[in-house]
Design a protein around this motif. Sequence first.
Motif, mmCIF file in Angstrom:
data_model
loop_
_atom_site.group_PDB
_atom_site.id
_atom_site.type_symbol
_atom_site.label_atom_id
_atom_site.label_comp_id
_atom_site.label_asym_id
_atom_site.label_seq_id
_atom_site.Cartn_x
_atom_site.Cartn_y
_atom_site.Cartn_z
ATOM 1 N N ALA A 93 -1.034 -7.311 -13.140
ATOM 2 C CA ALA A 93 -0.935 -5.852 -13.150
ATOM 3 C C ALA A 93 -0.439 -5.322 -11.807
ATOM 4 O O ALA A 93 0.355 -4.370 -11.761
ATOM 5 C CB ALA A 93 -2.283 -5.238 -13.495
ATOM 6 N N VAL A 94 -0.879 -5.935 -10.706
ATOM 7 C CA VAL A 94 -0.396 -5.534 -9.383
ATOM 8 C C VAL A 94 1.110 -5.752 -9.296
ATOM 9 O O VAL A 94 1.852 -4.889 -8.813
ATOM 10 C CB VAL A 94 -1.133 -6.322 -8.270
ATOM 11 N N ARG A 95 1.580 -6.876 -9.788
ATOM 12 C CA ARG A 95 3.010 -7.175 -9.746
ATOM 13 C C ARG A 95 3.803 -6.179 -10.602
ATOM 14 O O ARG A 95 4.819 -5.633 -10.164
ATOM 15 C CB ARG A 95 3.266 -8.600 -10.238
ATOM 16 N N VAL A 96 3.317 -5.917 -11.804
ATOM 17 C CA VAL A 96 4.024 -5.017 -12.720
ATOM 18 C C VAL A 96 4.081 -3.597 -12.157
ATOM 19 O O VAL A 96 5.142 -2.953 -12.139
ATOM 20 C CB VAL A 96 3.355 -5.042 -14.113
ATOM 21 N N LEU A 100 7.148 -1.223 -10.777
ATOM 22 C CA LEU A 100 7.389 0.088 -11.371
ATOM 23 C C LEU A 100 7.443 1.176 -10.301
ATOM 24 O O LEU A 100 8.304 2.055 -10.343
ATOM 25 C CB LEU A 100 6.298 0.423 -12.395
ATOM 26 N N SER A 101 6.542 1.112 -9.333
ATOM 27 C CA SER A 101 6.529 2.154 -8.306
ATOM 28 C C SER A 101 7.710 2.039 -7.353
ATOM 29 O O SER A 101 8.113 3.034 -6.752
ATOM 30 C CB SER A 101 5.214 2.128 -7.533
ATOM 31 N N LEU A 102 8.274 0.839 -7.197
ATOM 32 C CA LEU A 102 9.412 0.652 -6.298
ATOM 33 C C LEU A 102 10.764 0.752 -7.008
ATOM 34 O O LEU A 102 11.797 0.781 -6.346
ATOM 35 C CB LEU A 102 9.307 -0.701 -5.587
ATOM 36 N N ASP A 103 10.763 0.785 -8.342
ATOM 37 C CA ASP A 103 12.017 0.930 -9.084
ATOM 38 C C ASP A 103 12.696 2.241 -8.721
ATOM 39 O O ASP A 103 12.053 3.205 -8.297
ATOM 40 C CB ASP A 103 11.750 0.924 -10.595
ATOM 41 N N ARG A 145 -4.331 2.839 -6.363
ATOM 42 C CA ARG A 145 -5.657 3.394 -6.670
ATOM 43 C C ARG A 145 -5.969 3.347 -8.155
ATOM 44 O O ARG A 145 -7.122 3.208 -8.546
ATOM 45 C CB ARG A 145 -5.759 4.826 -6.150
ATOM 46 N N LEU A 146 -4.947 3.463 -8.984
ATOM 47 C CA LEU A 146 -5.146 3.326 -10.427
ATOM 48 C C LEU A 146 -5.643 1.926 -10.772
ATOM 49 O O LEU A 146 -6.573 1.761 -11.562
ATOM 50 C CB LEU A 146 -3.853 3.636 -11.179
ATOM 51 N N LEU A 147 -5.034 0.922 -10.163
ATOM 52 C CA LEU A 147 -5.479 -0.457 -10.405
ATOM 53 C C LEU A 147 -6.912 -0.671 -9.940
ATOM 54 O O LEU A 147 -7.677 -1.393 -10.585
ATOM 55 C CB LEU A 147 -4.547 -1.440 -9.699
ATOM 56 N N ALA A 148 -7.285 -0.047 -8.839
ATOM 57 C CA ALA A 148 -8.667 -0.168 -8.353
ATOM 58 C C ALA A 148 -9.649 0.417 -9.358
ATOM 59 O O ALA A 148 -10.756 -0.107 -9.519
ATOM 60 C CB ALA A 148 -8.813 0.525 -7.005
#
Length: 175
Positions: A93-96, A100-103, A145-148
């Motif tokens: 999930a961190v990788r995905v 997405l955030s850097l696209d 923060r969403l992942l956290a």
Amino acid sequence: MPAYHSTFITEDADSRIIGNIVLLPIHSKFRGPAYTPDQEYDIIEEVLDLFRANSFFKNFDINGPADRLLIYGILFVSDCLSKLNKSVNYKEAVRVLNNLSLDSFSLPGDVGFPLNSYFQPPANKNEADLLRSYLQQFRQELADRLLARIYADDETTPSKFWLAFTKRRFMNTSL
């Protein structure tokens, strides 16, 4: 019942506004143009707190520039959740979400931006570059923060209470 609006009223003379989006201070571990806020609660926390309640609304009345940033954040969280499923572990999930955030993403005024009717484009190229770097920092911190929150209980499976909102579309649109 009306939707929940941002608590960040930006009538200050020192607030930076590009187009009609305010660049609010955020606590971030990522590089970017955002200032560090004076208080612990920032716009990222507000987006995550209001996401589930606001995702039920199809209409949203904009009360200020901070509401536009809230809308963008809610749509990005919705996009992030659509990339995850119940079998994705934390590392994947961190990788995905990092990808997405850097696209590359479109800014207000660009052809591919879905909410051009609500947002004004930046006035010049310098403002566009500042807005792009701010939104990239905003997206990275929001995804982190969403992942956290999603993986707070268990790093092998995401929270079903967050994944239940993958099919919800705030304002019937997506980024």
